[in-house]
Design a protein around this motif. Sequence first.
Motif, PDB file in Angstrom:
ATOM      1  N   LYS A 191       0.535   8.206 -29.675  1.00  0.00           N
ATOM      2  CA  LYS A 191      -0.891   8.927 -30.225  1.00  0.00           C
ATOM      3  C   LYS A 191      -1.055  10.186 -29.067  1.00  0.00           C
ATOM      4  O   LYS A 191      -0.894  11.091 -29.621  1.00  0.00           O
ATOM      5  CB  LYS A 191      -1.572   7.849 -30.474  1.00  0.00           C
ATOM      6  N   ALA A 192      -0.349   9.684 -28.069  1.00  0.00           N
ATOM      7  CA  ALA A 192      -0.683  10.580 -26.963  1.00  0.00           C
ATOM      8  C   ALA A 192      -0.092  11.741 -27.103  1.00  0.00           C
ATOM      9  O   ALA A 192      -0.225  13.294 -27.310  1.00  0.00           O
ATOM     10  CB  ALA A 192      -0.570  10.297 -25.227  1.00  0.00           C
TER      11      ALA A 192
ATOM     12  N   ALA B  15       1.366  13.037 -29.849  1.00  0.00           N
ATOM     13  CA  ALA B  15       1.073  13.280 -31.561  1.00  0.00           C
ATOM     14  C   ALA B  15      -0.444  14.379 -31.330  1.00  0.00           C
ATOM     15  O   ALA B  15      -0.311  15.203 -31.805  1.00  0.00           O
ATOM     16  CB  ALA B  15       0.746  12.393 -32.429  1.00  0.00           C
ATOM     17  N   SER B  16      -1.315  14.300 -30.186  1.00  0.00           N
ATOM     18  CA  SER B  16      -2.808  14.501 -30.125  1.00  0.00           C
ATOM     19  C   SER B  16      -2.388  16.078 -29.605  1.00  0.00           C
ATOM     20  O   SER B  16      -3.132  16.822 -29.686  1.00  0.00           O
ATOM     21  CB  SER B  16      -3.161  13.752 -29.064  1.00  0.00           C
ATOM     22  N   LEU B  17      -1.182  15.583 -28.248  1.00  0.00           N
ATOM     23  CA  LEU B  17      -1.075  17.246 -27.314  1.00  0.00           C
ATOM     24  C   LEU B  17      -0.290  18.259 -28.432  1.00  0.00           C
ATOM     25  O   LEU B  17      -0.707  19.193 -28.379  1.00  0.00           O
ATOM     26  CB  LEU B  17      -0.589  16.467 -26.590  1.00  0.00           C
TER      27      LEU B  17
ATOM     28  N   GLY C 206      -0.470  18.363 -31.976  1.00  0.00           N
ATOM     29  CA  GLY C 206      -1.486  18.517 -33.101  1.00  0.00           C
ATOM     30  C   GLY C 206      -0.845  18.274 -34.365  1.00  0.00           C
ATOM     31  O   GLY C 206      -1.202  18.344 -35.572  1.00  0.00           O
ATOM     32  N   TYR C 207      -0.316  16.818 -34.319  1.00  0.00           N
ATOM     33  CA  TYR C 207       0.591  16.209 -34.929  1.00  0.00           C
ATOM     34  C   TYR C 207      -0.091  15.104 -35.770  1.00  0.00           C
ATOM     35  O   TYR C 207      -0.912  14.342 -34.533  1.00  0.00           O
ATOM     36  CB  TYR C 207       1.929  16.056 -35.275  1.00  0.00           C
ATOM     37  N   ASP C 208      -0.209  14.610 -37.278  1.00  0.00           N
ATOM     38  CA  ASP C 208      -0.601  13.425 -37.142  1.00  0.00           C
ATOM     39  C   ASP C 208       0.864  11.894 -36.736  1.00  0.00           C
ATOM     40  O   ASP C 208       1.305  12.811 -36.620  1.00  0.00           O
ATOM     41  CB  ASP C 208      -0.480  12.866 -39.067  1.00  0.00           C
TER      42      ASP C 208
ATOM     43  N   LYS D 114       3.629  23.529 -30.771  1.00  0.00           N
ATOM     44  CA  LYS D 114       3.059  22.555 -31.387  1.00  0.00           C
ATOM     45  C   LYS D 114       2.723  22.378 -32.588  1.00  0.00           C
ATOM     46  O   LYS D 114       3.741  23.999 -33.350  1.00  0.00           O
ATOM     47  CB  LYS D 114       1.424  23.212 -30.937  1.00  0.00           C
TER      48      LYS D 114
END
Length: 233
Positions: A1-2, A4-6, A8-10, A52
Amino acid sequence: KAAASLLGYDVEELVGLSLTKIDAETSEEQWQQEVEEMQKSEFYTETSNYLKKDGSTFPAEKYLNYFEYDHEAYHFAFFMDVSRQKDMEEKLHRSMKMEAIGLMAGGVAHDLNNILSGIISYPELMLLQLPEDSNLREPLNVIRKAGLRAAEVVADMLTVTRGTAASREPVNINPFIQELLRSPECQQIQKQQPDITCKAILEPDLLNISCSAMHIRKSLMNLIFNAYEAMDS
């Protein structure tokens, strides 16, 4: 999750991507080379630019692990955003560069002071031995004053390298301007621009000001030079 968040993806999108889709500097061929390196050492690390989803990039430190289990090969990729570290490194390099420049300027200033001591002191000694009506007094005075102004520039250089404030003294600006207009620098530019006349209209009752005489002189000189250049253009 980290991750993906960094990036910009799901999470679902990121799971389906290979490392070469987010590593802006690693091609499929390079990735295969890295895999070979991992197989030799079981650990591989390098700095790269990561991509990203929106197309922007950031510097990342990536750590790659390789191991085999039950006849299957596994690769783990860990990465960390090192933008802040890179920024701190650049600031440190600039700081070190400025420190080196300061040390060099300080050494140059001391060397120039040794040279200027002769340029200033010898005209003074010669003036003491010349009669008042000698034609050599004026040229020697010009040399001595030019040496003093050069010494002021050197002092300013030392002031900057030491990070201290310039010394201040009471100055009456009127004779200061008149002397400036008679200086070799002003006379030289007036010779280069014979069609331009520089005239001083001074208020006779000006009070003294507390200032760095050297910096006031430099400011006035720049104003005069800029005016000549502007009129010439």
